[in-house]
Design an enzyme around this catalytic site. Sequence first.
Site, PDB file in Angstrom:
ATOM      1  N   ASP A 134      56.282  37.882  28.731  1.00 58.88           N
ATOM      2  CA  ASP A 134      55.833  36.598  29.260  1.00 58.88           C
ATOM      3  C   ASP A 134      56.956  35.588  29.511  1.00 58.88           C
ATOM      4  O   ASP A 134      57.141  35.159  30.636  1.00 58.88           O
ATOM      5  CB  ASP A 134      54.757  36.002  28.328  1.00 58.88           C
ATOM      6  N   CYS A 191      41.692  46.048  46.942  1.00 53.09           N
ATOM      7  CA  CYS A 191      40.942  44.805  47.177  1.00 53.09           C
ATOM      8  C   CYS A 191      40.148  44.903  48.482  1.00 53.09           C
ATOM      9  O   CYS A 191      39.031  44.397  48.569  1.00 53.09           O
ATOM     10  CB  CYS A 191      41.892  43.606  47.239  1.00 53.09           C
ATOM     11  N   CYS A 194      37.216  42.603  50.047  1.00 53.63           N
ATOM     12  CA  CYS A 194      36.609  41.781  48.983  1.00 53.63           C
ATOM     13  C   CYS A 194      37.261  40.399  48.922  1.00 53.63           C
ATOM     14  O   CYS A 194      38.480  40.269  49.081  1.00 53.63           O
ATOM     15  CB  CYS A 194      36.767  42.508  47.645  1.00 53.63           C
ATOM     16  N   CYS A 201      36.439  31.034  42.694  1.00 52.03           N
ATOM     17  CA  CYS A 201      37.346  30.079  42.035  1.00 52.03           C
ATOM     18  C   CYS A 201      36.821  28.663  42.249  1.00 52.03           C
ATOM     19  O   CYS A 201      36.694  28.208  43.392  1.00 52.03           O
ATOM     20  CB  CYS A 201      38.753  30.217  42.608  1.00 52.03           C
ATOM     21  N   CYS A 216      44.808  25.360  39.403  1.00 55.53           N
ATOM     22  CA  CYS A 216      44.263  26.444  38.572  1.00 55.53           C
ATOM     23  C   CYS A 216      43.876  25.927  37.177  1.00 55.53           C
ATOM     24  O   CYS A 216      44.690  25.323  36.471  1.00 55.53           O
ATOM     25  CB  CYS A 216      45.294  27.572  38.466  1.00 55.53           C
ATOM     26  N   CYS A 243      40.996  30.148  31.876  1.00 58.94           N
ATOM     27  CA  CYS A 243      39.882  30.408  32.795  1.00 58.94           C
ATOM     28  C   CYS A 243      39.917  31.881  33.173  1.00 58.94           C
ATOM     29  O   CYS A 243      40.980  32.426  33.484  1.00 58.94           O
ATOM     30  CB  CYS A 243      40.036  29.533  34.041  1.00 58.94           C
ATOM     31  N   CYS A 246      38.107  34.289  37.963  1.00 62.25           N
ATOM     32  CA  CYS A 246      38.503  35.236  39.022  1.00 62.25           C
ATOM     33  C   CYS A 246      38.512  36.675  38.511  1.00 62.25           C
ATOM     34  O   CYS A 246      38.349  37.617  39.294  1.00 62.25           O
ATOM     35  CB  CYS A 246      39.840  34.847  39.651  1.00 62.25           C
ATOM     36  N   CYS A 250      35.573  40.007  39.431  1.00 63.53           N
ATOM     37  CA  CYS A 250      36.233  41.137  40.101  1.00 63.53           C
ATOM     38  C   CYS A 250      35.453  42.427  39.833  1.00 63.53           C
ATOM     39  O   CYS A 250      35.189  42.769  38.678  1.00 63.53           O
ATOM     40  CB  CYS A 250      37.666  41.271  39.608  1.00 63.53           C
TER      41      CYS A 250
HETATM   42  S1  SF4 Z   1      37.762  40.087  43.162  1.00 60.86           S
HETATM   43 FE1  SF4 Z   1      39.185  41.730  42.546  1.00 60.86          FE
HETATM   44  S2  SF4 Z   1      38.949  43.295  44.121  1.00 60.86           S
HETATM   45 FE2  SF4 Z   1      38.050  41.431  44.937  1.00 60.86          FE
HETATM   46  S3  SF4 Z   1      39.721  40.463  46.087  1.00 60.86           S
HETATM   47 FE3  SF4 Z   1      39.767  39.593  44.054  1.00 60.86          FE
HETATM   48  S4  SF4 Z   1      41.216  40.833  42.921  1.00 60.86           S
HETATM   49 FE4  SF4 Z   1      40.662  41.996  44.755  1.00 60.86          FE
HETATM   50  S1  SF4 Z   2      41.998  31.248  36.634  1.00 57.25           S
HETATM   51 FE1  SF4 Z   2      41.368  32.097  38.610  1.00 57.25          FE
HETATM   52  S2  SF4 Z   2      39.278  31.316  38.961  1.00 57.25           S
HETATM   53 FE2  SF4 Z   2      40.171  30.108  37.327  1.00 57.25          FE
HETATM   54  S3  SF4 Z   2      40.969  28.313  38.405  1.00 57.25           S
HETATM   55 FE3  SF4 Z   2      42.676  29.775  38.192  1.00 57.25          FE
HETATM   56  S4  SF4 Z   2      42.655  30.975  40.036  1.00 57.25           S
HETATM   57 FE4  SF4 Z   2      40.697  29.894  39.942  1.00 57.25          FE
END
Ligand code: SF4
Ligand code: SF4
Length: 353
Positions: A134, A191, A194, A201, A216, A243, A246, A250
């Site tokens: 990290d 992806c 999608c 978000c 974010c 968070c 996202c 998925c």
């Molecule tokens: S939700 Fe997952 S599969 Fe769909 S665009 Fe985002 S990262 Fe790619």
């Molecule tokens: S963690 Fe993902 S869904 Fe949450 S605010 Fe950041 S980019 Fe958006």
Amino acid sequence: MQRVKASEITESCRAMGFALAGVCPARASDRAAEYRAWIDAGMHAGMSWLARDVEVRLAPGVLLPGARSIVVVADQYADRSSDPRAEAVPRAHGRIARYARGHDYHNVMKKRLHALADALRERHPGDQFKTCVDISPLLEREHAARAGLGWVGKHTLLIHPKRGSWLLLGALVTTLDIENDTPPTSVPDHCGACTRCIDACPTGAITPYSVDARKCISYLTIEHRDPIDETFHAPIGDRLFGCDICQDVCPHNSPRPGERADGEANPAYASGRASLPLLDVLGWTDDDRRANFRGTPMMRARLDTIRRNAAICAGNALREHDDATLRARLNVIAADLNEEPMVRHAAARAVDQ
Ligand code: SF4
Ligand code: SF4
């Protein structure tokens, strides 16, 4: 020069409990122009270290002169046995991002990467080894993809086709010439068309393959040390620390009908604590914060930032269901001139809504 086989090293990594391991050459980034443009646009927000170390980050040979190989490992901190979107937290609680619920991955991963480096150093005393988890200036996701661990999704996180994206990455950069006896198969980008993460978000932080940290919620609730712009208060919802939205949406993190979840989560990251009562956090002292967060990634949060987040979440909770005790607590904080200004401001905004 003595060469070492990648399969020997990745087998050791698997024996140490890493979910995934691979090796790639210590090549410079292929995405230097994109990275520089992201920094120039200010999308790294207050993470000034990302702008300071650009040249090092883009070239592992600057991080470790003479670097030839990178061993990339991943720990799995949650699995895809249940739909993450179904996880509910109790009323007036603040939600904690999954990676932060158990032991601090910096410690959990570093211990094993150091053991791996020590074992290799003993056999190859002339070589250099640098462990990275990290905080080191290394583009781990790009190297992980090169090492065949997955692909980088539109939300910018690494996704393994069977394990999903609940992965924490670490690396060992070395001058050792590691021979890829079974060359990594690059994982194609699945992806496709999608856009679930982009659509879900709540702050519009994602454009394909890029996240604007200024918007974010993960950045805002963990790294941002100042008042959070009011436009983000409602989208933060019940997210007290980090968070996962996202990743929750998925499709690669959800169970597949008729298929067993591939790969179990490392128990070091397990915790029964998915959330904290907001009323408690609002009343915490720094001793309370330490007692609750010791040994977890949440130790990173200062008392004023976690209480600021709690006040924002409390305001959002009150909009859903009134709670006289919570409202009274916010009123006391908002009126207390001795309070941290950032917490007072968030509490005042929360009761004004
Ligand atoms: S939700 Fe997952 S599969 Fe769909 S665009 Fe985002 S990262 Fe790619
Ligand atoms: S963690 Fe993902 S869904 Fe949450 S605010 Fe950041 S980019 Fe958006």
